[in-house]
Design a protein around this motif. Structure first.
Motif, PDB file in Angstrom:
ATOM      1  N   PHE A   1      -7.612  24.973   7.037  1.00  0.00           N
ATOM      2  CA  PHE A   1      -6.435  24.620   7.817  1.00  0.00           C
ATOM      3  C   PHE A   1      -6.590  23.262   8.492  1.00  0.00           C
ATOM      4  O   PHE A   1      -5.656  22.454   8.510  1.00  0.00           O
ATOM      5  N   GLY A   2      -7.773  22.997   9.026  1.00  0.00           N
ATOM      6  CA  GLY A   2      -7.975  21.760   9.764  1.00  0.00           C
ATOM      7  C   GLY A   2      -8.144  20.546   8.892  1.00  0.00           C
ATOM      8  O   GLY A   2      -7.632  19.468   9.218  1.00  0.00           O
ATOM      9  N   VAL A   3      -8.833  20.684   7.766  1.00  0.00           N
ATOM     10  CA  VAL A   3      -9.169  19.529   6.931  1.00  0.00           C
ATOM     11  C   VAL A   3      -8.253  19.425   5.711  1.00  0.00           C
ATOM     12  O   VAL A   3      -7.860  18.321   5.309  1.00  0.00           O
ATOM     13  N   PHE A   4      -7.916  20.545   5.117  1.00  0.00           N
ATOM     14  CA  PHE A   4      -7.075  20.558   3.908  1.00  0.00           C
ATOM     15  C   PHE A   4      -5.869  21.473   4.153  1.00  0.00           C
ATOM     16  O   PHE A   4      -5.791  22.571   3.572  1.00  0.00           O
ATOM     17  N   PRO A   5      -4.943  21.080   5.014  1.00  0.00           N
ATOM     18  CA  PRO A   5      -3.865  21.994   5.412  1.00  0.00           C
ATOM     19  C   PRO A   5      -3.015  22.497   4.261  1.00  0.00           C
ATOM     20  O   PRO A   5      -2.542  23.638   4.293  1.00  0.00           O
ATOM     21  N   ARG A   6      -2.821  21.681   3.236  1.00  0.00           N
ATOM     22  CA  ARG A   6      -2.014  22.120   2.103  1.00  0.00           C
ATOM     23  C   ARG A   6      -2.722  23.191   1.272  1.00  0.00           C
ATOM     24  O   ARG A   6      -2.081  23.901   0.503  1.00  0.00           O
TER      25      ARG A   6
END
Length: 541
Positions: free
Chosen positions: A461-466
């Motif tokens: 969620f924090g680094v790769f939200p997609r």
């Protein structure tokens, strides 16, 4: 005058076609958006089902052993409540007994998620209003959502039937159709609930509650009757999961039971279409209560609790009840295993080399731990839902930092996981009739692996939200490894792909602090990296 008469004659047909205008385009869009989710769900269901025949052959290699297990079910009410009655002692019949109800459960969850995603979630995000401004009929979005669920369920039916065809074509087809039909019953149920509620989260929760009630009704009915030679309980017939088992795949199939599914889907589908034509986009028949809300919402944590408390209460109640049920089964575990060395080996691989009773308890602890991983992923990804629906922006526009906002939800996610594991342990102790300390300790040990999966969700969620939704795949892989790994005696490197594979087998085994502390440290690092990424990136639109 003739032209006017002709126009009047064909007006209803034209009006009906306008109601469905754009359905094909929306269906293609839905399948494109679900091009990962649907194959993953179908693959999980297929692997669950197809793993059973080989496992059963290795455990019950002779007809006599299979007859013994079928007979044991007639006197073991706890196991009937968990899996249902055995209608045939063939490999196909035992496969339908062991996995049929759970295949239906997974198909139901898959279907309700698909329908809610492409109906209420689209309206909640505002995208449906934009789509409907084009040449799209009023009932086209609902039709496309149901067709997407039908595609997923049909693929499941075909693959299950093809995969089990060697056990008997008729039985394989009956089981595949029953699993798919169960999914469609809950797809149309979700379609109704999506018209009644304003929130996609509430729509999923209410439909899941109906699914849970269906499981409880079936379990209560099956626990009171053997079902091997006579009719099932009335309670069983009140549940679509009871209809699934009463198709009696591989046991003189009852094809007429499939008509109950058809009737249920038709009735619920008609109700959903009727409701869809009587409301405006974004509205519902059960609107949310207007503010101001009661209680204090002065902090981001209080808001997070308000948003997630229903989920916490629901999971807590479910784990307590499940713990009591699993604990009650423990007393008969030794009798069920009997002298079957292969069954004993599988239980000991799952629960450790500490006697059948302790190993069975350890197995149940491990299973509820892996299910708790689904809770923590769901709770962490609530952050993603708040962000993508643009509800996070007004909160962050005030004097609330990103870390404070995220911390409120993460406290509920990680703390809630601890709460439901404690309640699951209490339930196991109550059902077993004591031994609270070791069982509670074993449940709390599972938190190290659960929090690692939660940490991975935070990282995504924090680094790769997609790619945050991939956290579900992580939890699903861990559950699948724990489910089929011991039965297939998978090599240890494969078992170690799941964080649960590193935990000590408790109760009964020796406590090993090194892997537990290592997993806790990994979870902390994952959360820290995820929160750092959240601070540095832009919010999603």
């Amino acid at each position: 005058m003739t032209a006017a008469v002709a126009d009047t004659r064909f007006a209803p047909r034209a009006a009906g076609s306008r109601q469905l205008a754009g359905t094909g385009t929306l269906l293609r869009l839905a399948l494109r958006r679900d091009r990962v989710m649907i194959p993953v769900w179908v693959a999980v269901i297929l692997m669950m089902v197809l793993s059973m025949p080989g496992s059963l052959k290795s455990v019950y290699s002779t007809a006599a052993e299979r007859a013994d297990i079928a007979q044991s079910m007639a006197t073991n009410s706890s196991m009937r409540a968990l899996y249902g009655p055995v209608f045939a002692d063939s490999i196909g019949g035992l496969t339908a007994w062991r996995i049929g109800v759970y295949g239906g459960l997974f198909a139901a969850v898959m279907s309700l998620l698909i329908v809610v995603r492409h109906t209420r979630e689209e309206e909640e995000s505002g995208r449906q209003e934009l789509v409907s401004s084009a040449m799209v009929g009023r009932r086209a979005p609902l039709t496309a959502a149901l067709l997407a669920a039908l595609v997923a369920d049909a693929a499941t039916a075909l693959l299950v039937a093809g995969g089990l065809a060697s056990q008997g074509g008729g039985g394989a087809l009956a089981l595949g159709l029953a699993i798919a039909a169960t999914g469609m019953v809950f797809a149309t149920m979700a379609a109704i609930v999506a018209q009644l509620t304003e929130s996609a989260r509430l729509a999923k929760g209410l439909t899941s509650a109906v699914l849970g009630l269906a499981f409880v009704l079936r379990a209560a009915g099956d626990s009171g009757t053997s079902g091997s030679g006579g009719d099932s309980s009335v309670l069983t017939w009140l549940s679509p999961l009871g209809w699934l088992e009463n198709t009696r795949a591989f046991a003189d199939e009852r094809w007429w039971v499939l008509l109950l599914f058809v009737a249920g889907v038709a009735a619920q589908g008609a109700a959903a279409y009727g409701l869809a034509g009587r409301r405006d986009i974004g509205m519902s028949f059960l609107p949310s209560r207007p503010g101001p809300a009661s209680g204090r919402l002065g902090t981001a944590g209080a808001l997070a609790w308000r948003l997630q408390r229903g989920s916490v209460f629901g999971w807590s109640a479910g784990f307590l009840v499940a713990g009591i049920a699993f604990g009650g089964m423990t007393q008969g575990a030794a009798d069920l295993v009997g002298d079957n060395r292969k069954t004993r080996d599988i239980i000991e691989r799952m629960g450790g080399q500490s006697g059948v009773t302790d190993a069975f308890l350890a197995t149940m602890v491990g299973m509820i731990g892996m299910v708790a991983a689904l809770y923590i992923v769901s709770s962490v990804l609530r952050l993603s839902g708040e962000e993508t629906s643009q509800r996070a922006e007004p909160v962050l526009a005030a004097a609330v930092g990103r870390l404070r906002w995220a911390a409120g939800h993460l406290a509920i996610a990680f703390g809630g996981a601890a709460l439901i594991m404690v309640l699951g342990g209490l339930g196991l102790g109550i059902g077993y009739g004591g031994n609270f300390g070791p069982v509670l300790g074993a449940c709390l040990t599972q938190l190290a692996a659960i929090w690692v999966i939660g940490g991975l969700a935070v990282l995504l969620f924090g680094v790769f939200p997609r790619a945050a939704v991939a956290a579900w795949a992580v939890a699903g892989i861990a559950l699948l490894i724990g489910w089929i790994g011991p039965a297939f005696d998978l090599p240890q490197p494969v078992m170690n792909l799941s964080p649960f594979g590193h935990l000590p087998k408790l109760p009964g085994g020796e406590m090993a602090w090194t892997p537990v502390l290592t997993l806790l440290a990994i979870a902390a690092v994952l959360v820290a990296v995820g929160l750092t990424g959240l601070r540095r990136r832009d919010l999603s639109n």
